[in-house]
Design an enzyme around this catalytic site. Structure first.
Site, PDB file in Angstrom:
ATOM      1  N   PRO A   1      12.059   7.089   1.289  1.00 42.53           N
ATOM      2  CA  PRO A   1      12.074   5.961   2.223  1.00 42.53           C
ATOM      3  C   PRO A   1      10.731   5.238   2.265  1.00 42.53           C
ATOM      4  O   PRO A   1       9.679   5.877   2.291  1.00 42.53           O
ATOM      5  CB  PRO A   1      12.378   6.611   3.575  1.00 42.53           C
ATOM      6  CG  PRO A   1      11.942   8.037   3.430  1.00 42.53           C
ATOM      7  CD  PRO A   1      12.083   8.386   1.971  1.00 42.53           C
TER       8      PRO A   1
ATOM      9  N   TYR B   1      11.778 -14.587  -0.148  1.00 46.46           N
ATOM     10  CA  TYR B   1      13.225 -14.400  -0.235  1.00 46.46           C
ATOM     11  C   TYR B   1      13.976 -14.625   1.074  1.00 46.46           C
ATOM     12  O   TYR B   1      14.966 -13.973   1.349  1.00 46.46           O
ATOM     13  CB  TYR B   1      13.604 -13.066  -0.884  1.00 46.46           C
ATOM     14  CG  TYR B   1      12.733 -11.864  -0.611  1.00 46.46           C
ATOM     15  CD1 TYR B   1      12.001 -11.292  -1.658  1.00 46.46           C
ATOM     16  CD2 TYR B   1      12.663 -11.264   0.652  1.00 46.46           C
ATOM     17  CE1 TYR B   1      11.209 -10.180  -1.428  1.00 46.46           C
ATOM     18  CE2 TYR B   1      11.876 -10.143   0.872  1.00 46.46           C
ATOM     19  CZ  TYR B   1      11.149  -9.612  -0.178  1.00 46.46           C
ATOM     20  OH  TYR B   1      10.374  -8.499   0.036  1.00 46.46           O
TER      21      TYR B   1
ATOM     22  N   CYS C   1      -1.352 -24.059   2.778  1.00 42.62           N
ATOM     23  CA  CYS C   1      -1.039 -25.391   2.282  1.00 42.62           C
ATOM     24  C   CYS C   1       0.185 -25.368   1.379  1.00 42.62           C
ATOM     25  O   CYS C   1       0.091 -25.599   0.168  1.00 42.62           O
ATOM     26  CB  CYS C   1      -2.244 -25.965   1.555  1.00 42.62           C
ATOM     27  SG  CYS C   1      -3.652 -26.057   2.645  1.00 42.62           S
TER      28      CYS C   1
ATOM     29  N   TYR D   1       6.060  -4.183   3.380  1.00 42.62           N
ATOM     30  CA  TYR D   1       5.961  -5.310   2.449  1.00 42.62           C
ATOM     31  C   TYR D   1       5.367  -6.548   3.127  1.00 42.62           C
ATOM     32  O   TYR D   1       5.694  -7.675   2.773  1.00 42.62           O
ATOM     33  CB  TYR D   1       7.321  -5.606   1.798  1.00 42.62           C
ATOM     34  CG  TYR D   1       7.955  -4.359   1.221  1.00 42.62           C
ATOM     35  CD1 TYR D   1       7.421  -3.759   0.081  1.00 42.62           C
ATOM     36  CD2 TYR D   1       9.034  -3.727   1.837  1.00 42.62           C
ATOM     37  CE1 TYR D   1       7.955  -2.588  -0.425  1.00 42.62           C
ATOM     38  CE2 TYR D   1       9.576  -2.549   1.336  1.00 42.62           C
ATOM     39  CZ  TYR D   1       9.030  -1.986   0.202  1.00 42.62           C
ATOM     40  OH  TYR D   1       9.550  -0.829  -0.295  1.00 42.62           O
TER      41      TYR D   1
HETATM   42  C1  LIG Z   1      10.653   0.417  -3.412  1.00 45.09           C
HETATM   43  C2  LIG Z   1      11.141   1.760  -3.757  1.00 45.09           C
HETATM   44  C3  LIG Z   1      11.502   2.658  -2.757  1.00 45.09           C
HETATM   45  C4  LIG Z   1      11.488   2.306  -1.298  1.00 45.09           C
HETATM   46  O1  LIG Z   1      12.384   1.320  -0.951  1.00 45.09           O
HETATM   47  P1  LIG Z   1      12.571   0.945   0.584  1.00 45.09           P
HETATM   48  O2  LIG Z   1      13.595  -0.134   0.580  1.00 45.09           O
HETATM   49  O3  LIG Z   1      11.260   0.476   1.091  1.00 45.09           O
HETATM   50  O4  LIG Z   1      13.016   2.192   1.292  1.00 45.09           O
HETATM   51  C5  LIG Z   1      11.864   3.925  -3.146  1.00 45.09           C
HETATM   52  N1  LIG Z   1      11.894   4.304  -4.445  1.00 45.09           N
HETATM   53  C6  LIG Z   1      11.567   3.455  -5.426  1.00 45.09           C
HETATM   54  C7  LIG Z   1      11.609   3.920  -6.829  1.00 45.09           C
HETATM   55  C8  LIG Z   1      11.178   2.161  -5.131  1.00 45.09           C
HETATM   56  O5  LIG Z   1      10.852   1.325  -6.123  1.00 45.09           O
END
Ligand SMILES: *Cc1c(COP(=O)(O)O)cnc(C)c1O
Length: 440
Positions: free
Chosen positions: A291, A334, A361, A390
């Site tokens: 996660p 996005y 800008c 993020y």
């Molecule tokens: C980005 C990513 C995650 C985490 O994704 P979330 O949507 O932030 O939970 C887990 N494993 C891999 C390989 C990822 O690239």
């Protein structure tokens, strides 16, 4: 302290974060400011870990740290006994600086450099999640040169793609990541590594998407990966010991979102795996999950100071804040949606409709396209929720804006976790011109 709608508010009508007046935080640390409530992070981490314990399944819960990476955040994850996913030398170096246990660090990426792999080997990290044939060759060579046995998972694309509210199974999945499970690439990768002297294959990994609100995608992916592992067990007698099902568990950005409890995802994955394994001699593997967003996303709140306002009659009113796409690019990148309040006016009637604009800008630099708020004045503090994942991680110095400070709060205490960039920081990589002007 009272609750007004879902917000904890003090007698001044100010939003509290981790028991602290958000307006005080803005005064002490300045804005824009990222505020993380650690208690929420701990609660989520424990929910994932404890569910595996209740189910009696060996597990690792790895924080996918690309969501927000800093020394202090890694130390929180260490306190909570999580593992850690890193995707670059930079994240790995941060983890090492944080004193994170190296045996619980997993290294991801579809194009890890030789230098990055060497750093991982040198620090004997827990596991490298191998993505492609180029990496297999490179890693075999480096592990041999360093006379080390390197733990790996093979990342596969199971042909399951999960979206917010549904999932699709595609024959040939169009992804830059991993070995295709259906077209034989995964089998070829397995045969290239499972007998290698310097490689210890632990098992398989997949990551099917992000901001997922259903369990079906995880269950289908678990089934496909387990079946492949059982097939290899039957054919070669090789026992994979780890099944990594990735991350992507959804969070509530706005009222539209209806995430599941962490325990629900875990329980339903476990049922599928236990059921398939119980019919064979294949030993129950450890289950790892990753996660990111669901650990830190809704623990984070961005505080901004309101500045200028521009009313365009019959069209919209722009309310500009002192940050924008430079500290949160998700809306521009996005179309991500967020909820916000005026932190010093909680409980006042929402009489106005605003578009929250950033100060970069770019016309597209809008943080929130449309939101109802009380009448705003310059100097008000806008609190935008759920910005912990993020947000800072994708922050830039576009327009040479300083990246914000990051503060941790918990039960009435607060500390700086990342300091605000100064103007000196802004120019610290710049070098003066030394080439002569032609003709002089
Ligand atoms: C980005 C990513 C995650 C985490 O994704 P979330 O949507 O932030 O939970 C887990 N494993 C891999 C390989 C990822 O690239």
């Amino acid at each position: 302290m009272v609750m007004i709608s879902k917000h904890v508010v003090n007698e001044k009508g100010h939003l509290l974060l981790g028991g602290i007046d958000s307006i005080e935080l803005a005064k002490i640390y300045g804005t824009p400011l990222f505020v993380y409530d650690l208690s929420l992070i701990r609660e989520r981490a424990r929910a994932f870990i404890n569910t595996f314990k209740q189910e009696n399944v060996q597990a690792q819960v790895a924080y996918a740290s690309k969501a927000f990476s800093s020394v202090a955040m890694y130390q929180v994850m260490k306190q909570e006994n999580l593992s850690l996913d890193v995707v670059s030398a930079g994240e790995l170096y941060t983890a090492i600086k944080a004193g994170f246990p190296v045996d619980r660090i997993h290294f991801h990426g579809n194009n890890k450099s030789k230098e990055e792999l060497l750093l991982a080997i040198e620090h004997k990290i827990g596991c490298i999640v191998v993505d492609n044939f180029y990496e297999i060759e490179l890693l075999k060579k480096l592990a041999k040169e360093h006379d080390q046995k390197v733990n790996i998972l093979l990342r596969v694309t199971p042909g399951v793609e999960a979206h917010t509210h549904d999932y699709i199974t595609t024959g040939q999945q169009d992804s830059k990541f991993g070995f295709d499970l259906l077209n034989g690439q995964a089998d070829r990768a397995f045969h290239e590594v499972f007998r290698d002297e310097h490689i210890q294959l632990l098992g398989l990994h997949c990551h099917i998407g992000s901001q997922i609100f259903e369990t079906i995608g995880f269950k289908v992916a678990a089934e496909k990966l387990i079946k492949k592992m059982i097939e290899w067990y039957n054919e070669e007698g090789f026992q994979c010991t780890v099944l990594n099902l990735g991350g992507g568990f959804g969070i509530k950005y706005t009222e539209e979102d209806s995430p599941l409890e962490p325990s629900v995802y875990v329980k339903e994955m476990v049922v599928v795996v236990k059921d398939l394994v119980s019919k064979t001699n294949f030993a129950m593997p450890e289950i790892w999950i990753e996660p990111g967003r669901s650990l830190v996303g809704d623990a984070g709140t961005s505080l901004y100071t309101v500045g200028s306002e521009k009313e365009i009659p019959d069209i919209r009113t722009y309310l500009a804040v002192d940050g924008g796409m430079s500290d949160n690019i998700r809306p521009a990148l996005y179309g991500a949606l967020y909820d916000a309040v005026i932190a010093n006016k909680i409980g006042e009637k929402n009489t106005e409709n605003y578009t929250i604009a950033g100060k970069c800008c770019e016309s597209g630099d809008k943080l929130i396209e449309q939101i109802s708020l009380p009448k705003a004045d310059a100097g008000d503090i806008l609190a935008m929720f759920c910005t912990g994942a993020y947000g800072y991680a994708m922050a830039s110095n576009y327009n040479r804006l300083s990246r914000p400070a990051v503060v941790f709060v918990e039960n009435g205490n607060h500390q700086l976790a990342v300091r605000r960039e100064t103007l000196e920081d802004i120019v610290h990589l710049d070098l003066p011109l030394t080439l002569e002007k032609e003709g002089q």
